[in-house]
Design a protein around this motif. Structure first.
Motif: not given
Lengths: 780, 299
Positions: A23-36
């Motif tokens: 869950d933690e990893a996924l939330s980081v990924v989502k955030l970074q993907a959004f920024q990207m």
């Protein structure tokens, strides 16, 4: 999706931990993907790359289980597609970012760096094919930088996925720089061998007590390795030649050298499944050679069986040219299997049988005209099994049954007495049980006796549910054997040999005892009947056919007599009657005496054994005067009055439609005898006590009268006698019916009666004057 | 006459309500092209034709349905009424039900009856032709009527694998305690079933006719003779499916019997009979239609 089986067997806390980490990893990924994506929208490429690199950094973890890692990987690769599309767009618009390929290599960690490099490299290739060859080589070499099994496997999988559509797939020397198919092969093969190494190494990491779990995890990851082979098979320019000289040796070398059972098992299976059948045919020898060098723990038989099945399916498929004749496929496999059996003394009987079964399937499917192959397999199997002596009787039986079933499915004919003998010897556990023969016969005898009415005897015999099940099994096996008898055929011309085959079959099958011959001998008898007819049809080319037919019937006679002695009177009776009918069709010398003999046997059986009175009616189309009266006589001796009445009435047909020789095939139409029969039937009916039954019988009789009256229309026979009797009967029925209490039965009789009267009326209305006149006498 | 009209009207209303349910909960395709397409793909469970469908079109669709073994229902009304029944504001000549949804329309409108018998396995034949086995698949057939002489248990098991509703009568070689004759009602059709060795002379039409009257049935099915026969006599119908294995018969010693069986598609007012025969390694199909006379006196 291939993780699904995994989730259950993980222990509770571990699962929870995993979920939290994921869950933690996924939330980081989502955030970074959004920024990207935001940065991409604003065309800030450098910032976007930074966010992408942060996102990819999540893949550096070694805490996640393969399942969770896969989930994370899927999400990230999904997001990476946005980046790829953006770059592709920019490049195609001509806004080329200088040195992007070098630029991404400044990323701090190796995992994000390589992922980005692959993404950018693929974009470069897609835009211009000039440096394709170099970039591919560069990428696959660079990936060596990650040596952690899980991360390495997924990274390489990503590489494989991205390069899916850009691998050069053309013959050499067409384009110098963009590379050719041999570069693709090198690329995939290198990737494959690296992935396989990582995969094999996976088992050696971590504590030994978690070994089972790791094996399980490895099994889940096998698909990643197999994808390499799938990719290879998708390259169109790989022809048989190239496959044999380049691809297969490299793959096999890698497989053999890794010495890991799991890997070997999977990859071999993979090779069989992904490449076309023609390739397998061309490289059979190499492949089998490699099989012999595998780790002893690998179940080679599974590999062989799947290969054999695939090739035999290929050979029998519509539209294929079959197996080229220059490849001795069968010999290859039989040698190989013999080797396996020799090398592995601890091979279980089941495995042995399944191997041989696959081989039989091949022999039957591919080499339809080579029965000797089948025989060979069977012989090897048999000797193998005998030598081992490990089969208990149920297994033996199921093997034999499988064999017979296989023959039936393929319609394999058994063309000579020697082969019949061999075959029956092979399945002798079905033909008879040795030793227990006498016991079985005795049991059968007591069983029939107990049916005769002594309940104490039956229970003492222990006729419980077990023997019931046994009986069903036996019936199933024996009917299989009976069906196979129809395959004992020498072909349309060799009739004498066919008779020999049947004699052999009977000699062997007759040893089975009463319970078995019930199923196995009637087919032999019917085959013999048919053979006699074939002799008759060929009378022009064979002058001795009369003698031969006579011999055949003698043979049948003795066989059926044998059946009669085995407490099977019903069956024997039927066979005699059918035999008489066949004899009747074939005019050899004294055929009428033979027919008479058959029928008189039937009668004697009938009188001795059979109490069921309804069987009477099968003596229909028979011709001889004494028999006719005998039939009437037998009919009137039946047990119950109503059955007597019905049977005697049925006998009337004998005097009507029988075709004796004196009249040259015309129906005899003996109205006087018919009338006598029907009268007698009427008398018998009148002796019935039950009024309803009596009415029923009378109605049936009226129908008989009607039948004969209508049949004789147009001839000069005088039927007034018949119609007047019928009229009397009608009156009687009316009388009875009026006094009958209403019930379901009487309702039925009423309906039947009404229908009869209705029918008679319609006939008299529609028919010509004579019929109308006759029917008028029925006092309708 | 008026009574018959009333009955058919009531039946049509029945069908209309079922159609409405299918339209709501199931899946159908409308129109000739899509109907034929669904038949070709083997997806159609039931085809419905309006009464005024052009004859050529009707026969095309019937032929396709025969090949894909799906049932055909001849709707009582014309194409306008069929369109209305489907809740559409256009005319519908032909439609196919792909999925009946919550409705039981396929079971009530289509009655595919397999008529088969005289296997004589293992005594006289080794098995029924493999092409027959491929034709007869579970799920398409609602009833099986068997004329007996199965002998081995495996034949019966095979029939039972096709559908749960299997009726068998006893042939002269059967040990089992099946009845000598049996009456089965399918839709509105009363079918009598017998093996036929009891009727003398064997296969004689007059004797068969007598039995049909005794049982009070519209259609009498008998076997034994190996000859396929379908005929009408004295106001009733007679069907002999022949032998499924083409088993040898001493009474027909002259020629080798041809393996055959029959499929009945029982409609409200008619029975369409498809005859499958195995000739020279191929399956040949013929079609015979009976009209059920409503005036048939059943007492």
């Amino acid at each position: 999706l291939f993780w699904q089986t995994r989730s259950q067997d993980m222990s509770g806390p571990v699962t929870e931990d995993q979920e939290k980490l994921l869950d933690e990893a996924l939330s980081v990924v989502k955030l970074q993907a959004f920024q990207m994506k935001r940065c991409l929208d604003k065309a800030k490429l450098m910032d976007a790359l930074k966010h992408a690199s942060n996102m990819l950094g999540e893949l550096r973890t070694s805490l996640l289980s393969p399942k969770s890692y896969y989930e994370l990987y899927m999400l990230i690769t999904d997001e990476m597609r946005h980046l790829e599309l953006y770059l592709l767009d920019e490049f195609q618009k001509g806004r080329r970012v200088q040195d992007l390929y070098e630029l991404v290599q400044y990323a701090g960690n190796i995992i994000p760096r390589l992922y980005l490099l692959i993404t950018v490299g693929v974009v470069y290739i897609k835009c211009s094919e000039i440096s394709r060859k170099d970039i591919l080589k560069d990428l696959v070499e660079m990936c060596r930088g990650v040596q952690h099994p899980l991360r390495g496997l997924f990274l390489r999988n990503y590489l494989l996925q991205c390069t899916k559509n850009v691998l050069p797939d053309c013959v050499e020397e067409e384009q110098e720089d963009s590379g050719s198919v041999s570069d693709s092969i090198d690329f995939v093969l290198l990737n494959f061998s690296e992935m396989n190494k990582l995969w094999v190494r996976m088992q050696h990491q971590g504590h030994t007590r978690e070994r089972d779990r790791r094996e399980q995890e490895r099994r889940e990851l096998k698909l990643l390795v197999g994808t390499n082979l799938v990719r290879l098979s998708q390259l169109d320019t790989i022809d048989v030649q190239r496959y044999r000289s380049v691809v297969l040796p490299a793959v096999l070398e890698q497989v053999v050298n890794c010495k890991d059972a799991l890997s070997q098992d999977y990859v071999m299976e993979c090779i069989i499944q992904v490449f076309p059948d023609e390739y397998h045919l061309a490289t059979l020898q190499d492949f089998l050679q490699a099989c012999a060098e595998l780790n002893p723990a690998v179940p080679v038989k599974n590999i062989l069986i799947s290969l054999i099945n695939r090739l035999s399916a290929f050979a029998t498929r519509d539209g294929s040219n079959g197996i080229p004749s220059d490849i001795p496929l069968f010999d290859f496999f039989s040698e190989q299997i013999a080797k396996i059996i020799e090398n592995k003394p601890d091979l279980s009987p089941e495995d042995l049988v399944s191997l041989q079964a696959a081989l039989t399937g091949l022999a039957l499917g591919v080499y339809k005209d080579r029965e000797d192959y089948v025989d060979k397999v069977l012989e090897t199997t048999n000797s193998g099994l005998d030598k081992l002596g490990r089969l208990d009787s149920p297994t033996k039986k199921s093997v034999s049954a499988y064999l017979l079933q296989n023959m039936l499915n393929n319609g394999t004919l058994v063309p000579s007495s020697e082969q019949v003998e061999q075959l029956l010897d092979l399945v002798r556990c079905l033909v008879a049980d040795p030793g227990a023969d006498a016991a079985a016969a005795a049991a059968a005898a007591t069983a029939t006796n107990s049916l005769g009415g002594d309940p104490g005897d039956g229970s003492a015999n222990g006729a419980g549910p077990d023997s019931e099940a046994d009986n069903e099994d036996l019936a199933e096996e024996q009917s299989l054997l009976g069906r196979v008898v129809h395959l004992f055929s020498t072909g349309p011309d060799l009739l004498d040999e066919q008779f020999g085959v049947l004699k052999t079959a009977r000699r062997i099958l007759a040893t089975g005892g009463g319970r078995r011959v019930k199923y196995t001998l009637p087919p032999v008898v019917y085959q013999a009947y048919q053979l006699a007819i074939r002799f008759h049809n060929r009378q022009d080319s064979d002058d001795k056919w009369r003698k031969k037919c006579r011999k055949i019937f003698e043979f049948c006679h003795s066989t059926v007599c044998g059946l009669a002695k085995c407490e099977l009177p019903n069956l024997a009776l039927r066979l005699f009657v059918d035999g008489a009918l066949v004899v009747d069709k074939i005019p050899f010398d004294q055929h009428d005496t033979v027919a008479y003999e058959f029928l008189s046997q039937a009668f004697s059986l009938y009188e001795e054994e059979i109490s069921d009175s309804k069987r009477m009616t099968c003596f229909a189309a028979e011709n001889h005067e004494p028999l006719r009266s005998q039939t009437v006589h037998a009919a009137s001796k039946l047990l119950r009055k109503p059955d007597q009445s019905r049977a005697v009435a049925a006998c009337a047909h004998l005097f009507w439609s029988g075709r004796p020789r004196e009249l040259q095939g015309a129906e005899m139409r003996d109205l006087k005898k018919v009338g006598e029969c029907l009268k007698r039937a009427g008398r018998l009916a009148s002796q019935c006590m039950d009024a309803g039954l009596q009415a029923q019988l009378y109605t049936e009789l009226v129908n008989y009268y009607l039948y004969f009256v209508l049949q004789s229309a147009g001839s000069n026979l005088d039927v007034s006698q018949l119609s007047s009797t019928a009229g009397q009967l009608l009156a009687k029925i009316r009388e009875i019916l009026s006094g009958l209490e209403p019930s379901a039965d009487s309702e039925h009789i009423h309906k039947h009666f009404e229908a009869t009267v209705e029918f008679a009326r319609s006939q008299s209305a529609s028919g010509d004057a004579t019929i109308a006149g006759l029917l008028a006498q029925l006092e309708l | 006459m008026t009574a018959a009209k009333k009955a058919s009207k009531k039946q049509q209303e029945n069908i209309n309500s079922r159609l409405a349910l299918v339209m709501k909960s199931g899946k159908v395709v409308l129109g000739l092209r899509q109907t034929l397409k669904s038949l070709r793909q083997g997806k159609a469970k039931l085809v419905i034709l309006a009464s005024n469908t052009p004859a050529l079109r009707k026969s095309t669709i019937e032929y396709y349905s025969m090949l894909s073994k799906s049932g055909v229902h001849h709707y009582g009304g014309n194409n306008i009424e069929l369109g209305t029944a489907c809740g559409r504001h256009f005319k519908i000549c032909s439609m196919a039900v792909l999925d009946a949804g919550d409705s039981d329309i396929c079971e009530t409108l289509v009655m595919l009856v397999l008529v088969i018998g005289d296997f004589h396995v293992p005594y006289r034949a080794s098995s029924i032709p493999a092409k027959f086995r491929r034709l007869l698949v579970p799920g398409k057939i609602q009833h099986v009527l068997c004329t007996g002489n199965l002998i081995g248990r495996d034949s019966l098991d095979y029939l039972k694998s096709l559908t749960s509703d299997v009726h068998v009568v006893r042939g002269e070689f059967d040990d089992a305690s099946w009845p000598e004759t049996k009456v089965v009602t399918v839709g509105q059709l009363r079918i009598g079933l017998t093996h036929g060795h009891q009727l003398l002379p064997w296969g004689d039409p007059a004797s068969l006719s007598e039995l049909r009257r005794r049982l009070g049935v519209d259609l009498l099915i008998s076997g034994h003779t190996r000859r396929f026969e379908a005929f009408e006599r004295d106001g009733g119908f007679f069907l002999n499916p022949g032998s499924a294995t083409g088993a040898f018969s001493p009474a027909e010693a002259g020629e080798t019997p041809v393996p055959s069986f029959a499929l009945l598609d029982v409609q409200a007012s008619s029975v369409v009979c498809y005859i499958y025969r195995f000739i020279d390694g191929d399956v040949a199909v013929e079609r015979v239609e009976f009209k059920i006379p409503r005036a048939n006196s059943r007492g």
